[in-house]
Design a protein around this motif. Structure first.
Motif, PDB file in Angstrom:
ATOM      1  N   ALA A   1      31.367 -28.080  19.295  1.00 41.45           N
ATOM      2  CA  ALA A   1      32.204 -29.235  19.629  1.00 41.45           C
ATOM      3  C   ALA A   1      32.544 -29.271  21.121  1.00 41.45           C
ATOM      4  N   GLU A   2      32.636 -28.112  21.725  1.00 43.21           N
ATOM      5  CA  GLU A   2      33.010 -28.042  23.138  1.00 43.21           C
ATOM      6  C   GLU A   2      31.802 -28.085  24.075  1.00 43.21           C
ATOM      7  N   SER A   3      30.624 -28.091  23.522  1.00 46.65           N
ATOM      8  CA  SER A   3      29.426 -28.097  24.363  1.00 46.65           C
ATOM      9  C   SER A   3      29.096 -29.524  24.812  1.00 46.65           C
TER      10      SER A   3
ATOM     11  N   LEU B   1      33.779 -21.163  11.799  1.00 49.35           N
ATOM     12  CA  LEU B   1      34.704 -21.941  12.621  1.00 49.35           C
ATOM     13  C   LEU B   1      34.442 -21.762  14.115  1.00 49.35           C
ATOM     14  N   ASP B   2      34.163 -20.527  14.539  1.00 51.59           N
ATOM     15  CA  ASP B   2      33.896 -20.289  15.959  1.00 51.59           C
ATOM     16  C   ASP B   2      32.628 -21.006  16.424  1.00 51.59           C
ATOM     17  N   GLU B   3      31.601 -20.994  15.588  1.00 48.47           N
ATOM     18  CA  GLU B   3      30.357 -21.675  15.937  1.00 48.47           C
ATOM     19  C   GLU B   3      30.556 -23.191  16.011  1.00 48.47           C
ATOM     20  N   LEU B   4      31.308 -23.734  15.071  1.00 41.24           N
ATOM     21  CA  LEU B   4      31.594 -25.170  15.100  1.00 41.24           C
ATOM     22  C   LEU B   4      32.413 -25.542  16.324  1.00 41.24           C
ATOM     23  N   GLN B   5      33.382 -24.698  16.679  1.00 37.52           N
ATOM     24  CA  GLN B   5      34.218 -24.946  17.862  1.00 37.52           C
ATOM     25  C   GLN B   5      33.363 -24.930  19.127  1.00 37.52           C
ATOM     26  N   ALA B   6      32.461 -23.953  19.241  1.00 39.58           N
ATOM     27  CA  ALA B   6      31.591 -23.866  20.414  1.00 39.58           C
ATOM     28  C   ALA B   6      30.690 -25.097  20.502  1.00 39.58           C
TER      29      ALA B   6
END
Length: 62
Positions: free
Chosen positions: A50-52, A43-48
């Motif tokens: 998405a925010e990039s 989840l943290d990797e996907l969030q990062a």
């Protein structure tokens, strides 16, 4: 592989489905893995991701 495949038939004897053992299923599905799928990301990797954002140069190139 022929021993690992079983067919499901209807009352008329027509093949309407197939059953595969797990090993055969995994072999068949792994042949067509899209290298761009985001499999295995937490989840943290996907969030990062998405925010990039891309650099302006990369955006223009795309």
């Amino acid at each position: 592989m022929s021993d690992s495949v079983q067919y499901v038939t209807n009352a008329q004897g027509e093949k309407v489905g197939v059953l595969l053992d797990l090993e055969t299923y995994q072999q068949l599905t792994n042949l067509y893995v899209d290298s761009e799928l985001l499999i295995g990301l937490n989840l943290d990797e996907l969030q990062a991701l998405a925010e990039s954002s891309l650099s302006s140069k990369a955006q223009i190139q795309l």
